[in-house]
Design a protein around this motif. Sequence first.
Motif, short mmCIF file in Angstrom:
data_model
loop_
_atom_site.label_atom_id
_atom_site.label_comp_id
_atom_site.label_asym_id
_atom_site.label_seq_id
_atom_site.Cartn_x
_atom_site.Cartn_y
_atom_site.Cartn_z
N THR A 31 -26.48 -6.61 -20.91
CA THR A 31 -27.23 -6.67 -19.58
C THR A 31 -26.93 -4.80 -19.36
O THR A 31 -26.14 -4.14 -20.29
N ILE A 32 -27.79 -4.43 -18.98
CA ILE A 32 -27.08 -2.65 -18.22
C ILE A 32 -27.22 -1.99 -17.81
O ILE A 32 -27.84 -3.14 -16.67
N ARG A 33 -26.74 -0.71 -17.15
CA ARG A 33 -26.14 -1.32 -15.65
C ARG A 33 -27.44 0.25 -15.13
O ARG A 33 -27.44 0.74 -15.43
N ASP A 34 -27.41 0.05 -13.68
CA ASP A 34 -27.77 1.50 -13.57
C ASP A 34 -27.10 2.91 -13.53
O ASP A 34 -25.75 2.75 -13.53
N ASP A 35 -27.72 3.11 -13.71
CA ASP A 35 -27.16 4.80 -13.69
C ASP A 35 -27.38 6.15 -12.50
O ASP A 35 -28.77 6.01 -12.07
N GLY B 54 -6.76 11.66 -20.26
CA GLY B 54 -6.62 11.03 -20.07
C GLY B 54 -6.38 10.08 -20.91
O GLY B 54 -6.54 10.08 -22.51
N ALA B 55 -7.35 8.65 -20.88
CA ALA B 55 -7.55 7.06 -22.11
C ALA B 55 -8.23 7.12 -23.11
O ALA B 55 -9.33 8.28 -22.55
N THR B 56 -8.25 6.47 -24.04
CA THR B 56 -9.95 6.95 -25.33
C THR B 56 -9.70 5.36 -24.96
O THR B 56 -9.41 4.27 -24.13
N GLY B 57 -10.94 4.90 -26.03
CA GLY B 57 -11.64 3.82 -25.88
C GLY B 57 -13.06 3.32 -26.24
O GLY B 57 -12.92 4.28 -27.06
N LYS B 58 -13.31 2.51 -25.89
CA LYS B 58 -14.60 2.03 -26.26
C LYS B 58 -15.47 1.81 -25.43
O LYS B 58 -15.52 0.83 -23.97
N GLY C 11 -12.97 18.15 -11.39
CA GLY C 11 -14.19 18.75 -12.63
C GLY C 11 -15.35 17.61 -12.37
O GLY C 11 -15.80 17.48 -12.03
N LEU C 12 -15.53 18.59 -13.37
CA LEU C 12 -17.61 17.88 -13.74
C LEU C 12 -17.85 16.82 -13.54
O LEU C 12 -17.28 16.12 -15.01
N ARG C 13 -18.72 16.02 -13.09
CA ARG C 13 -19.48 14.23 -13.31
C ARG C 13 -19.70 14.29 -14.41
O ARG C 13 -20.90 15.10 -14.19
N LEU C 14 -19.60 13.98 -15.05
CA LEU C 14 -20.73 13.05 -16.07
C LEU C 14 -21.10 12.11 -15.16
O LEU C 14 -21.01 11.12 -14.77
N PRO C 15 -23.03 11.58 -15.85
CA PRO C 15 -23.75 10.43 -15.08
C PRO C 15 -23.36 8.60 -15.37
O PRO C 15 -23.80 8.69 -14.14
N TRP C 16 -22.42 8.61 -16.14
CA TRP C 16 -21.70 7.52 -16.42
C TRP C 16 -20.54 7.47 -15.43
O TRP C 16 -19.32 7.32 -16.23
N ASP C 17 -20.53 6.06 -14.84
CA ASP C 17 -18.93 6.46 -13.78
C ASP C 17 -18.23 5.68 -14.75
O ASP C 17 -16.73 6.25 -14.76
N VAL C 18 -18.41 5.13 -15.69
CA VAL C 18 -17.87 4.40 -17.06
C VAL C 18 -16.74 5.54 -17.56
O VAL C 18 -15.51 5.68 -18.42
N LEU C 19 -17.82 6.25 -17.90
CA LEU C 19 -16.90 7.31 -18.29
C LEU C 19 -16.32 8.45 -17.97
O LEU C 19 -15.21 9.38 -18.41
N ASN C 20 -16.53 8.24 -16.47
CA ASN C 20 -15.61 9.39 -15.32
C ASN C 20 -14.47 9.48 -14.81
O ASN C 20 -13.77 10.41 -15.14
N VAL C 21 -14.71 7.63 -15.30
CA VAL C 21 -12.72 7.03 -14.77
C VAL C 21 -12.19 7.96 -16.62
O VAL C 21 -10.76 7.96 -15.94
N LYS C 22 -12.78 7.67 -17.49
CA LYS C 22 -11.50 8.18 -18.38
C LYS C 22 -11.13 8.89 -18.57
O LYS C 22 -10.63 10.14 -19.05
N TYR C 23 -12.62 10.53 -18.60
CA TYR C 23 -12.64 11.68 -18.92
C TYR C 23 -12.16 12.56 -17.51
O TYR C 23 -10.94 13.40 -17.67
N MET D 189 -33.46 7.75 -24.95
CA MET D 189 -32.18 7.17 -23.54
C MET D 189 -31.34 5.52 -23.78
O MET D 189 -31.28 5.42 -24.49
N PHE D 190 -30.06 6.44 -23.15
CA PHE D 190 -29.35 5.93 -23.04
C PHE D 190 -28.59 5.21 -22.49
O PHE D 190 -29.26 5.76 -21.08
N ARG D 191 -28.55 3.98 -22.32
CA ARG D 191 -28.25 3.32 -21.24
C ARG D 191 -26.85 1.98 -20.96
O ARG D 191 -26.51 1.46 -22.04
N PRO D 192 -26.01 2.20 -20.04
CA PRO D 192 -24.61 1.54 -19.96
C PRO D 192 -25.05 0.33 -19.90
O PRO D 192 -25.69 -0.51 -19.86
#
Length: 525
Positions: free
Chosen positions: A484-488, A438-442, A180-192, A453-456
């Motif tokens: 803190t903010i993570r790289d993206d 997949g999973a739901t969550g916050k 499937g298509l990748r989103l720019p943030w790994d934390v969302l990719n794991v859920k999607y 701009m949204f930064r994780p």
Amino acid sequence: MGQEGQEDLEYAFIGCILMEPAYAMPIAEKRKVEAEWFTGEECKALWPKLQEVWRKTGTVDPVLLAEALQKKGALAWMTKCIDRTPSARHAASYVERLAANLLTRRVSELGRSLLRDASELGGQEALDRAEGALAALRETEKGAYGGFRTASDFAETILSDYALVHQKRIVEGDAKFFIGLRLPWDVLNVKYTGVKPGIHIIAARPSQGKTAIAVCMSAGMAFGGVRQLFFSVDMHPRLLVERYGALLGQVSLPKLNFGGSKADVEKLRAGLWRTQHAGAAKREEPHPNNLLISDACRVDRIIGEIHRAVKYDGVRCVWLDYLQILSGDGDYMNHKEEIDDVLQRLKQTALGLGIPIFCLAQLNRENGKDPNREPQLTDLGDSGSIEREASTVLMLWKDPDVRKTWDSEPPLHLAMEQESLARKLEPMWLLLAKNQQGATGKIPFVFYKNYFMFRPGDHEATPIQTRDDKGRVIKTDRSPYFDTIRDDFLVLSKPDGTGLDDALAKAGALGFRGLQNLNKREVEA
């Protein structure tokens, strides 16, 4: 003759009429064949419809007959009837030819409808109405089963996909790989687990960042080589492109509008250049135009443009901003009925073309009465079908408790020591409220509003709990998620390989890598 043998004869009789209606149907009428003559229930149900189609058209078209029955698999069943006739070897090509004739007939009907609408509504509106229907006809599949697909059509693809998942994730150790298509943030990719075809909703109250997060996600996907079509219904396309430029140039548009410096203009120029060249492998390559933009607002025209973009321009993902202001093309009793129709047609388009369509949506007014309450699926405005038809629902929610902390102590470590910018930052939760994949969550994010701009944030942080004398939790401080903010993808998109986290570090601020280095120094000390 046994019951089974009798039904075989009945099926063959139906097949003969379908193959040679001009010869067989007059004989059947002369002998006054009725539904009661048949023992098989399928033949009993089919015979009255068959007679009706014959009397109306003077022929028997299995494709039209299948539509009249409105029964899934009807055309496949009638093909099997034809298979039992002496002319069975011609069955497949016969039904294929009828499907082609039906397509020709529908195009003619659409042409007549277009002329009628043009005289009554005007050329542009008539064209908008015809656009989606024409695109759908262009994609009509022809074959022995008139467009039906079998399990065999999917089995090979399913097996090869999961073999690839095993190879990438288990053998090669690429934990970031998903089908499937990748989103720019790994934390969302794991859920999607990779964005799949269907309708994906991004919802929020007005002016809380729906378009901004769509721009962030879209820009990240563009750098991943995904060509997209963005329907900018809520704002002029120029304003949308400006937001991409502000995001990728990391420059404040409000500041530019009040007369920014020459350096700010150059930042915007750099951001617009990156918008054009998103996805290019090398700096000197011509820009691939991975972002196509349309201002269409009527659903038929939108569907038509989606079909063309997917077929001819390689588009793999679509964005709509936003759902509740799209216009349907029918006569509706109310706005809810219109949104239901628009959403169902968009879903059929997404599934038929095998692409994800992201629809931005407003939360209803009830949610706005209590901003401290997390939004629920029932807060989606104007239509109950939104939560029913969507594959995923992502909602934005400002964290009021963290906001209170930041009001008293602005997060200068996230704003390069600029107090005015720090006070405009918004701690924002992305609530994945529905997810068929997949999973739901916050997930915590920091919203840099001036830069769209949204930064994780740090989703692995631990909240601080205050307990009373009996050990009961009386207060939970969730600010560690946003400290803190993570790289993206913004880090990777810079021509020199640097991003906002590097700029923060140079200014003495604390990005995610800065936090890691700080912890490392503390351990070494």
